[in-house]
Motif scaffolding. Sequence first.
Motif, PDB file in Angstrom:
ATOM      1  N   ARG A 183       0.885  -1.081  -0.028  1.00  0.00           N
ATOM      2  CA  ARG A 183      -0.006   0.009  -0.101  1.00  0.00           C
ATOM      3  C   ARG A 183       1.028   1.329   0.132  1.00  0.00           C
ATOM      4  NH1 ARG A 183      -4.804  -2.242   1.203  1.00  0.00           N
ATOM      5  NH2 ARG A 183      -4.617  -4.279   1.917  1.00  0.00           N
ATOM      6  N   PRO A 184       0.840   1.963  -1.152  1.00  0.00           N
ATOM      7  CA  PRO A 184       1.716   3.095  -1.256  1.00  0.00           C
ATOM      8  C   PRO A 184       1.817   4.004   0.045  1.00  0.00           C
ATOM      9  CG  PRO A 184       0.686   2.844  -3.198  1.00  0.00           C
ATOM     10  CD  PRO A 184       0.070   1.743  -2.200  1.00  0.00           C
ATOM     11  N   TYR A 185       0.500   4.316   0.544  1.00  0.00           N
ATOM     12  CA  TYR A 185       0.475   4.933   1.655  1.00  0.00           C
ATOM     13  C   TYR A 185       1.092   4.647   3.165  1.00  0.00           C
ATOM     14  CZ  TYR A 185      -3.579   2.234   2.888  1.00  0.00           C
ATOM     15  OH  TYR A 185      -4.390   1.077   3.112  1.00  0.00           O
ATOM     16  N   GLU A 186       1.519   3.367   2.934  1.00  0.00           N
ATOM     17  CA  GLU A 186       2.411   2.620   3.898  1.00  0.00           C
ATOM     18  C   GLU A 186       3.884   2.579   3.727  1.00  0.00           C
ATOM     19  OE1 GLU A 186      -1.595   0.215   5.790  1.00  0.00           O
ATOM     20  OE2 GLU A 186       0.546  -0.957   5.011  1.00  0.00           O
ATOM     21  N   ALA A 187       4.143   2.758   2.478  1.00  0.00           N
ATOM     22  CA  ALA A 187       5.471   2.652   2.109  1.00  0.00           C
ATOM     23  C   ALA A 187       6.440   3.785   2.572  1.00  0.00           C
ATOM     24  CB  ALA A 187       5.497   2.659   0.525  1.00  0.00           C
ATOM     25  N   ALA A 188       7.590   3.330   2.847  1.00  0.00           N
ATOM     26  CA  ALA A 188       8.642   4.090   3.324  1.00  0.00           C
ATOM     27  C   ALA A 188       9.069   5.011   2.320  1.00  0.00           C
ATOM     28  CB  ALA A 188       9.879   3.398   3.709  1.00  0.00           C
ATOM     29  N   PRO A 189       9.385   6.416   2.772  1.00  0.00           N
ATOM     30  CA  PRO A 189       9.936   7.431   1.875  1.00  0.00           C
ATOM     31  C   PRO A 189      11.128   6.885   1.035  1.00  0.00           C
ATOM     32  CG  PRO A 189       9.206   8.478   3.773  1.00  0.00           C
ATOM     33  CD  PRO A 189       9.203   6.942   4.010  1.00  0.00           C
ATOM     34  N   GLY A 190      11.276   7.365  -0.162  1.00  0.00           N
ATOM     35  CA  GLY A 190      12.573   6.826  -1.067  1.00  0.00           C
ATOM     36  C   GLY A 190      12.279   5.458  -1.718  1.00  0.00           C
ATOM     37  N   THR A 191      11.130   4.802  -1.189  1.00  0.00           N
ATOM     38  CA  THR A 191      10.682   3.611  -2.239  1.00  0.00           C
ATOM     39  C   THR A 191       9.784   4.194  -3.428  1.00  0.00           C
ATOM     40  OG1 THR A 191       8.520   3.199  -1.045  1.00  0.00           O
ATOM     41  CG2 THR A 191      10.702   2.137  -0.066  1.00  0.00           C
ATOM     42  N   ILE A 192       9.694   3.268  -4.506  1.00  0.00           N
ATOM     43  CA  ILE A 192       9.297   3.700  -5.550  1.00  0.00           C
ATOM     44  C   ILE A 192       7.926   3.845  -5.345  1.00  0.00           C
ATOM     45  CG2 ILE A 192       8.508   2.449  -7.907  1.00  0.00           C
ATOM     46  CD1 ILE A 192      11.209   1.233  -7.825  1.00  0.00           C
ATOM     47  N   ARG A 193       7.159   2.901  -4.372  1.00  0.00           N
ATOM     48  CA  ARG A 193       5.621   2.940  -4.165  1.00  0.00           C
ATOM     49  C   ARG A 193       5.344   4.300  -3.379  1.00  0.00           C
ATOM     50  NH1 ARG A 193       4.405  -3.439  -3.373  1.00  0.00           N
ATOM     51  NH2 ARG A 193       3.656  -3.937  -5.537  1.00  0.00           N
ATOM     52  N   HIS A 194       6.115   4.473  -2.600  1.00  0.00           N
ATOM     53  CA  HIS A 194       6.097   5.816  -1.976  1.00  0.00           C
ATOM     54  C   HIS A 194       6.304   6.988  -2.720  1.00  0.00           C
ATOM     55  CE1 HIS A 194       7.407   9.695   0.141  1.00  0.00           C
ATOM     56  NE2 HIS A 194       6.767   9.153   1.202  1.00  0.00           N
ATOM     57  N   ASP A 195       7.314   7.119  -3.646  1.00  0.00           N
ATOM     58  CA  ASP A 195       7.811   8.098  -4.189  1.00  0.00           C
ATOM     59  C   ASP A 195       6.778   8.617  -5.568  1.00  0.00           C
ATOM     60  OD1 ASP A 195       9.510   8.145  -2.479  1.00  0.00           O
ATOM     61  OD2 ASP A 195      11.242   7.677  -3.874  1.00  0.00           O
ATOM     62  N   PHE A 196       6.124   7.464  -6.115  1.00  0.00           N
ATOM     63  CA  PHE A 196       5.248   7.500  -7.223  1.00  0.00           C
ATOM     64  C   PHE A 196       3.833   7.091  -7.147  1.00  0.00           C
ATOM     65  CE2 PHE A 196       9.758   7.106  -8.324  1.00  0.00           C
ATOM     66  CZ  PHE A 196       9.836   8.366  -9.216  1.00  0.00           C
ATOM     67  N   GLY A 197       3.207   6.502  -5.859  1.00  0.00           N
ATOM     68  CA  GLY A 197       1.944   5.919  -5.809  1.00  0.00           C
ATOM     69  C   GLY A 197       1.203   6.549  -4.712  1.00  0.00           C
ATOM     70  N   LEU A 198      -0.111   6.276  -4.600  1.00  0.00           N
ATOM     71  CA  LEU A 198      -1.057   6.594  -3.772  1.00  0.00           C
ATOM     72  C   LEU A 198      -1.811   5.458  -3.341  1.00  0.00           C
ATOM     73  CD1 LEU A 198      -2.341  10.168  -5.151  1.00  0.00           C
ATOM     74  CD2 LEU A 198      -0.913   9.738  -3.179  1.00  0.00           C
ATOM     75  N   THR A 199      -2.381   4.640  -4.079  1.00  0.00           N
ATOM     76  CA  THR A 199      -3.274   3.655  -3.727  1.00  0.00           C
ATOM     77  C   THR A 199      -2.810   2.386  -4.179  1.00  0.00           C
ATOM     78  OG1 THR A 199      -4.333   3.658  -5.791  1.00  0.00           O
ATOM     79  CG2 THR A 199      -5.191   5.396  -3.944  1.00  0.00           C
ATOM     80  N   VAL A 200      -3.207   1.239  -3.366  1.00  0.00           N
ATOM     81  CA  VAL A 200      -2.889   0.043  -3.539  1.00  0.00           C
ATOM     82  C   VAL A 200      -3.227  -0.880  -5.035  1.00  0.00           C
ATOM     83  CG1 VAL A 200      -4.986  -1.041  -2.401  1.00  0.00           C
ATOM     84  CG2 VAL A 200      -2.738  -2.380  -2.433  1.00  0.00           C
TER      85      VAL A 200
END
Length: 151
Positions: free
Chosen positions: A92-109
């Motif tokens: 889930r991008p909103y749980e992904a750590a900063p610096g990860t791809i899903r955090h840096d480019f995503g919002l929803t699972v």
Amino acid sequence: MEQTFVLVKPDGVQRGLIGEVIARLERRGLKLVGAKFLHVSRKLAEEHYAVHKGKPFYEGLINYITSAPVMAMVWEGPNAVAVVRQTMGATRPYEAAPGTIRHDFGLTVSRNLTHASDSVENAIAEITLWFKPEELVSWGRDTDRWIFESN
Ligand code: IDP
């Protein structure tokens, strides 16, 4: 040496992030040993996501993954499975750590950009599902000795 299976999903392709994903995995020190750009058939999608059959999001997931082309890859390196999962970030991008791809480019699972194998066993199964043995390239990289110590 460990190998893992990676997908840039349709949203990542549509948003022009194939290069970004490859760049991050290359910079991390992993080695690309297989790649193909394809439109996923429903049959392949259903085999790949068989474990999720029956879940509420399953139909949406199959529609998503077959909706536009994907970039399928095999990456190799020490602890490749864990390293790539870490680079991708939490499902889930909103749980992904900063610096990860899903955090840096995503919002929803349901639009989380990438897939990466979650265990060595699944990596072997997914690589076998998506690639023929002759599609994987065995090659020596001259910089390897500067990235990890070989035995
Ligand atoms: P993973 O991709 O991080 O290994 P899984 O739990 O194996 O995560 O789920 C596979 C994929 O299914 C996810 O990457 C995401 O695209 C989708 N997915 C998982 N849970 C949900 C959900 O609750 N709603 C919509 N899609 C979901």
